[in-house]
Design a protein around this motif. Sequence first.
Motif, PDB file in Angstrom:
ATOM      1  N   GLY A  69       4.470   8.724  -1.982  1.00 32.31           N
ATOM      2  CA  GLY A  69       3.148   8.381  -1.500  1.00 32.31           C
ATOM      3  C   GLY A  69       2.250   9.028  -2.584  1.00 32.31           C
ATOM      4  O   GLY A  69       1.266   8.317  -3.040  1.00 32.31           O
ATOM      5  N   GLU A  70       2.450  10.259  -3.461  1.00 28.20           N
ATOM      6  CA  GLU A  70       1.662  10.855  -4.151  1.00 28.20           C
ATOM      7  C   GLU A  70       1.901  10.018  -5.521  1.00 28.20           C
ATOM      8  O   GLU A  70       0.670   9.868  -6.037  1.00 28.20           O
ATOM      9  CB  GLU A  70       2.251  12.144  -4.531  1.00 28.20           C
ATOM     10  N   GLN A  71       2.781   9.642  -5.680  1.00 31.64           N
ATOM     11  CA  GLN A  71       2.850   8.606  -6.982  1.00 31.64           C
ATOM     12  C   GLN A  71       2.062   7.343  -6.904  1.00 31.64           C
ATOM     13  O   GLN A  71       1.273   7.063  -7.677  1.00 31.64           O
ATOM     14  CB  GLN A  71       4.297   8.201  -7.200  1.00 31.64           C
ATOM     15  N   VAL A  72       2.015   6.751  -5.524  1.00 33.13           N
ATOM     16  CA  VAL A  72       1.397   5.754  -5.479  1.00 33.13           C
ATOM     17  C   VAL A  72      -0.220   5.785  -5.299  1.00 33.13           C
ATOM     18  O   VAL A  72      -1.051   5.288  -5.877  1.00 33.13           O
ATOM     19  CB  VAL A  72       1.816   5.035  -4.132  1.00 33.13           C
ATOM     20  N   PHE A  73      -0.464   6.910  -4.650  1.00 31.47           N
ATOM     21  CA  PHE A  73      -1.792   7.502  -4.552  1.00 31.47           C
ATOM     22  C   PHE A  73      -2.475   7.595  -5.970  1.00 31.47           C
ATOM     23  O   PHE A  73      -3.590   7.210  -6.223  1.00 31.47           O
ATOM     24  CB  PHE A  73      -1.896   8.691  -3.922  1.00 31.47           C
ATOM     25  N   THR A  86      -4.932  -0.418   4.439  1.00 33.08           N
ATOM     26  CA  THR A  86      -4.663  -1.810   4.282  1.00 33.08           C
ATOM     27  C   THR A  86      -5.780  -2.820   4.499  1.00 33.08           C
ATOM     28  O   THR A  86      -5.761  -3.906   3.709  1.00 33.08           O
ATOM     29  CB  THR A  86      -3.541  -2.068   5.739  1.00 33.08           C
ATOM     30  N   ASN A  87      -6.681  -2.324   5.121  1.00 34.02           N
ATOM     31  CA  ASN A  87      -7.802  -3.186   5.373  1.00 34.02           C
ATOM     32  C   ASN A  87      -9.014  -3.058   4.588  1.00 34.02           C
ATOM     33  O   ASN A  87      -9.898  -3.953   4.474  1.00 34.02           O
ATOM     34  CB  ASN A  87      -8.074  -3.382   7.036  1.00 34.02           C
ATOM     35  N   GLY A  88      -9.050  -1.821   4.042  1.00 35.97           N
ATOM     36  CA  GLY A  88     -10.358  -1.589   3.324  1.00 35.97           C
ATOM     37  C   GLY A  88     -11.407  -1.280   4.205  1.00 35.97           C
ATOM     38  O   GLY A  88     -11.431  -1.595   5.527  1.00 35.97           O
ATOM     39  N   LYS A  89     -12.621  -0.728   3.736  1.00 37.61           N
ATOM     40  CA  LYS A  89     -13.683  -0.554   4.449  1.00 37.61           C
ATOM     41  C   LYS A  89     -14.996  -0.276   3.654  1.00 37.61           C
ATOM     42  O   LYS A  89     -14.785   0.616   2.762  1.00 37.61           O
ATOM     43  CB  LYS A  89     -13.652   0.519   5.533  1.00 37.61           C
ATOM     44  N   ASN A  90     -16.190  -0.699   3.897  1.00 40.66           N
ATOM     45  CA  ASN A  90     -17.116  -0.539   2.937  1.00 40.66           C
ATOM     46  C   ASN A  90     -16.990  -0.693   1.605  1.00 40.66           C
ATOM     47  O   ASN A  90     -16.339  -1.937   1.090  1.00 40.66           O
ATOM     48  CB  ASN A  90     -18.007   0.911   3.240  1.00 40.66           C
ATOM     49  N   ALA A  91     -17.226   0.209   0.712  1.00 41.22           N
ATOM     50  CA  ALA A  91     -16.789   0.053  -0.683  1.00 41.22           C
ATOM     51  C   ALA A  91     -15.453   0.110  -1.102  1.00 41.22           C
ATOM     52  O   ALA A  91     -15.024  -0.121  -2.035  1.00 41.22           O
ATOM     53  CB  ALA A  91     -17.740   1.188  -1.469  1.00 41.22           C
ATOM     54  N   MET A  92     -14.605   0.612  -0.218  1.00 41.99           N
ATOM     55  CA  MET A  92     -13.067   0.810  -0.315  1.00 41.99           C
ATOM     56  C   MET A  92     -12.584  -0.624  -0.388  1.00 41.99           C
ATOM     57  O   MET A  92     -12.484  -1.173   0.780  1.00 41.99           O
ATOM     58  CB  MET A  92     -12.387   1.660   0.528  1.00 41.99           C
ATOM     59  N   PRO A  93     -11.977  -1.083  -1.312  1.00 38.74           N
ATOM     60  CA  PRO A  93     -10.933  -2.358  -1.085  1.00 38.74           C
ATOM     61  C   PRO A  93      -9.716  -2.482  -0.278  1.00 38.74           C
ATOM     62  O   PRO A  93      -9.218  -1.303  -0.105  1.00 38.74           O
ATOM     63  CB  PRO A  93     -10.751  -2.732  -2.699  1.00 38.74           C
ATOM     64  N   ALA A  94      -9.219  -3.482   0.232  1.00 38.88           N
ATOM     65  CA  ALA A  94      -8.147  -3.643   1.178  1.00 38.88           C
ATOM     66  C   ALA A  94      -6.965  -3.625   0.052  1.00 38.88           C
ATOM     67  O   ALA A  94      -6.944  -4.301  -1.040  1.00 38.88           O
ATOM     68  CB  ALA A  94      -8.327  -4.850   1.840  1.00 38.88           C
ATOM     69  N   PHE A  95      -5.881  -2.805   0.315  1.00 36.50           N
ATOM     70  CA  PHE A  95      -4.905  -2.699  -0.436  1.00 36.50           C
ATOM     71  C   PHE A  95      -3.664  -3.505   0.290  1.00 36.50           C
ATOM     72  O   PHE A  95      -2.418  -3.574  -0.446  1.00 36.50           O
ATOM     73  CB  PHE A  95      -4.383  -1.363  -0.784  1.00 36.50           C
ATOM     74  N   GLY A  96      -3.854  -3.930   1.535  1.00 35.73           N
ATOM     75  CA  GLY A  96      -2.781  -4.784   2.038  1.00 35.73           C
ATOM     76  C   GLY A  96      -2.503  -5.833   1.240  1.00 35.73           C
ATOM     77  O   GLY A  96      -3.654  -6.726   0.882  1.00 35.73           O
ATOM     78  N   GLY A  97      -1.448  -6.384   0.733  1.00 31.16           N
ATOM     79  CA  GLY A  97      -1.202  -7.498  -0.119  1.00 31.16           C
ATOM     80  C   GLY A  97      -1.031  -6.977  -1.706  1.00 31.16           C
ATOM     81  O   GLY A  97      -0.222  -7.698  -2.322  1.00 31.16           O
ATOM     82  N   ARG A  98      -1.671  -5.971  -1.902  1.00 30.91           N
ATOM     83  CA  ARG A  98      -1.537  -5.552  -3.335  1.00 30.91           C
ATOM     84  C   ARG A  98      -0.392  -4.252  -3.350  1.00 30.91           C
ATOM     85  O   ARG A  98       0.446  -4.213  -4.156  1.00 30.91           O
ATOM     86  CB  ARG A  98      -2.940  -4.494  -3.869  1.00 30.91           C
ATOM     87  N   LEU A  99      -0.414  -3.685  -2.078  1.00 32.29           N
ATOM     88  CA  LEU A  99       0.840  -2.564  -2.015  1.00 32.29           C
ATOM     89  C   LEU A  99       1.817  -2.958  -0.795  1.00 32.29           C
ATOM     90  O   LEU A  99       1.490  -3.564   0.434  1.00 32.29           O
ATOM     91  CB  LEU A  99       0.041  -1.160  -1.692  1.00 32.29           C
ATOM     92  N   ALA A 100       2.961  -2.653  -0.820  1.00 32.66           N
ATOM     93  CA  ALA A 100       3.680  -2.925   0.061  1.00 32.66           C
ATOM     94  C   ALA A 100       3.815  -2.151   1.596  1.00 32.66           C
ATOM     95  O   ALA A 100       2.909  -0.910   1.173  1.00 32.66           O
ATOM     96  CB  ALA A 100       5.538  -2.856  -0.547  1.00 32.66           C
ATOM     97  N   ASP A 101       4.179  -2.426   2.366  1.00 27.72           N
ATOM     98  CA  ASP A 101       3.713  -1.683   3.692  1.00 27.72           C
ATOM     99  C   ASP A 101       4.283  -0.208   3.581  1.00 27.72           C
ATOM    100  O   ASP A 101       3.683   0.567   4.022  1.00 27.72           O
ATOM    101  CB  ASP A 101       4.526  -2.378   4.945  1.00 27.72           C
ATOM    102  N   ASP A 102       5.709  -0.133   2.980  1.00 32.59           N
ATOM    103  CA  ASP A 102       6.340   1.118   2.842  1.00 32.59           C
ATOM    104  C   ASP A 102       5.420   2.183   2.041  1.00 32.59           C
ATOM    105  O   ASP A 102       5.262   3.135   1.958  1.00 32.59           O
ATOM    106  CB  ASP A 102       7.623   1.129   2.373  1.00 32.59           C
ATOM    107  N   GLU A 103       4.515   1.541   0.831  1.00 30.75           N
ATOM    108  CA  GLU A 103       4.029   2.385  -0.150  1.00 30.75           C
ATOM    109  C   GLU A 103       2.682   2.646   0.390  1.00 30.75           C
ATOM    110  O   GLU A 103       2.200   3.793   0.450  1.00 30.75           O
ATOM    111  CB  GLU A 103       3.644   1.325  -1.267  1.00 30.75           C
ATOM    112  N   ILE A 104       2.111   2.074   1.503  1.00 29.97           N
ATOM    113  CA  ILE A 104       1.118   2.309   2.163  1.00 29.97           C
ATOM    114  C   ILE A 104       1.377   3.344   3.170  1.00 29.97           C
ATOM    115  O   ILE A 104       0.608   4.374   3.217  1.00 29.97           O
ATOM    116  CB  ILE A 104       0.197   1.066   2.952  1.00 29.97           C
TER     117      ILE A 104
END
Length: 129
Positions: free
Chosen positions: A47-51, A95-113
Amino acid sequence: MKIAIVASLLASASAFSIKQAAQGAATIGAAAVIASQPVFAADVAAGEQVFNANCAACHAGGQNVIMPEKTLEKEALEQYLAGGRNEKAVISQVTNGKNAMPAFGGRLADDEIANVAAYVISSSEAGWE
Protein backbone atom coordinates in the motif's frame (compact mmCIF):
# COMPACT_ATOMS: atom_id res chain seq x y z
CA MET A 1 -20.20 -33.91 5.19
CA LYS A 2 -22.52 -31.43 6.90
CA ILE A 3 -25.14 -34.16 7.29
CA ALA A 4 -22.60 -36.40 9.03
CA ILE A 5 -21.64 -33.59 11.38
CA VAL A 6 -25.27 -32.79 12.17
CA ALA A 7 -26.01 -36.50 12.68
CA SER A 8 -23.07 -36.78 15.02
CA LEU A 9 -24.27 -33.77 16.98
CA LEU A 10 -27.80 -35.12 17.17
CA ALA A 11 -26.53 -38.55 18.26
CA SER A 12 -24.85 -36.97 21.23
CA ALA A 13 -28.03 -35.10 22.15
CA SER A 14 -28.19 -37.08 25.38
CA ALA A 15 -25.40 -34.86 26.66
CA PHE A 16 -26.86 -31.73 25.06
CA SER A 17 -30.31 -30.38 24.63
CA ILE A 18 -31.72 -30.36 21.11
CA LYS A 19 -31.41 -26.58 21.13
CA GLN A 20 -27.67 -26.78 21.93
CA ALA A 21 -27.15 -29.36 19.15
CA ALA A 22 -28.95 -27.13 16.64
CA GLN A 23 -26.84 -24.17 17.69
CA GLY A 24 -23.69 -26.28 17.26
CA ALA A 25 -24.78 -27.37 13.79
CA ALA A 26 -25.49 -23.76 12.84
CA THR A 27 -22.05 -22.74 14.09
CA ILE A 28 -20.38 -25.51 12.09
CA GLY A 29 -22.37 -24.55 9.00
CA ALA A 30 -21.43 -20.89 9.40
CA ALA A 31 -17.77 -21.82 9.89
CA ALA A 32 -17.85 -23.89 6.70
CA VAL A 33 -19.30 -20.96 4.75
CA ILE A 34 -16.71 -18.57 6.17
CA ALA A 35 -13.87 -21.01 5.44
CA SER A 36 -14.96 -21.31 1.81
CA GLN A 37 -14.80 -17.53 1.26
CA PRO A 38 -11.53 -16.06 -0.02
CA VAL A 39 -9.69 -13.97 2.53
CA PHE A 40 -7.82 -10.89 1.38
CA ALA A 41 -5.36 -9.50 3.85
CA ALA A 42 -4.28 -6.00 3.02
CA ASP A 43 -0.55 -5.45 2.61
CA VAL A 44 0.60 -2.20 4.24
CA ALA A 45 4.04 -2.26 2.56
CA ALA A 46 2.48 -2.75 -0.88
CA GLY A 47 0.00 0.00 0.00
CA GLU A 48 2.87 2.37 0.72
CA GLN A 49 4.29 1.75 -2.75
CA VAL A 50 0.93 2.35 -4.44
CA PHE A 51 0.39 5.45 -2.26
CA ASN A 52 3.80 6.88 -3.19
CA ALA A 53 3.13 6.30 -6.90
CA ASN A 54 -0.46 7.60 -6.99
CA CYS A 55 -1.36 9.65 -3.92
CA ALA A 56 1.77 11.34 -2.58
CA ALA A 57 1.60 14.23 -5.06
CA CYS A 58 -1.34 15.60 -3.07
CA HIS A 59 -0.98 13.69 0.20
CA ALA A 60 2.77 13.55 0.94
CA GLY A 61 3.34 12.93 4.63
CA GLY A 62 -0.40 12.54 5.16
CA GLN A 63 -1.09 16.15 4.24
CA ASN A 64 -3.47 17.59 1.62
CA VAL A 65 -2.15 20.27 -0.74
CA ILE A 66 -5.62 21.06 -2.16
CA MET A 67 -7.67 21.24 1.06
CA PRO A 68 -5.16 21.68 3.92
CA GLU A 69 -7.63 20.92 6.72
CA LYS A 70 -8.61 17.54 5.20
CA THR A 71 -5.39 15.67 5.87
CA LEU A 72 -4.89 11.94 6.29
CA GLU A 73 -4.11 12.38 9.95
CA LYS A 74 -6.16 10.47 12.49
CA GLU A 75 -8.27 13.38 13.74
CA ALA A 76 -9.01 14.72 10.26
CA LEU A 77 -10.01 11.29 8.97
CA GLU A 78 -12.36 10.88 11.93
CA GLN A 79 -13.88 14.30 11.26
CA TYR A 80 -14.05 14.47 7.46
CA LEU A 81 -14.04 10.95 6.02
CA ALA A 82 -17.55 9.72 5.20
CA GLY A 83 -18.00 6.61 7.31
CA GLY A 84 -15.28 7.49 9.80
CA ARG A 85 -11.64 6.50 10.07
CA ASN A 86 -11.61 2.90 8.84
CA GLU A 87 -10.34 0.96 5.85
CA LYS A 88 -13.80 0.55 4.29
CA ALA A 89 -14.32 4.32 4.25
CA VAL A 90 -10.86 4.92 2.75
CA ILE A 91 -11.54 2.28 0.10
CA SER A 92 -14.78 4.04 -0.81
CA GLN A 93 -13.07 7.46 -1.00
CA VAL A 94 -10.17 6.18 -3.12
CA THR A 95 -12.44 4.15 -5.40
CA ASN A 96 -15.07 6.84 -5.99
CA GLY A 97 -13.18 10.07 -5.36
CA LYS A 98 -14.84 13.16 -3.92
CA ASN A 99 -14.62 16.89 -4.57
CA ALA A 100 -11.13 17.60 -5.98
CA MET A 101 -9.96 14.01 -5.43
CA PRO A 102 -10.28 11.88 -8.55
CA ALA A 103 -11.70 8.36 -8.50
CA PHE A 104 -9.06 5.64 -8.65
CA GLY A 105 -11.54 2.79 -9.20
CA GLY A 106 -10.69 1.46 -12.65
CA ARG A 107 -7.18 2.94 -12.48
CA LEU A 108 -6.06 0.78 -9.56
CA ALA A 109 -6.98 -2.84 -8.87
CA ASP A 110 -9.21 -3.58 -5.89
CA ASP A 111 -6.33 -5.16 -3.98
CA GLU A 112 -4.15 -2.09 -4.61
CA ILE A 113 -6.90 0.16 -3.23
CA ALA A 114 -7.31 -2.12 -0.19
CA ASN A 115 -3.55 -1.98 0.36
CA VAL A 116 -3.57 1.83 0.15
CA ALA A 117 -6.42 1.93 2.66
CA ALA A 118 -4.48 -0.29 5.06
CA TYR A 119 -1.42 1.94 4.66
CA VAL A 120 -3.42 5.15 5.25
CA ILE A 121 -5.11 3.79 8.38
CA SER A 122 -1.84 2.33 9.69
CA SER A 123 0.04 5.58 9.05
CA SER A 124 -2.69 7.71 10.61
CA GLU A 125 -2.53 5.53 13.71
CA ALA A 126 1.27 5.68 13.94
CA GLY A 127 1.50 9.34 12.97
CA TRP A 128 2.71 10.30 9.52
CA GLU A 129 6.41 11.02 9.13
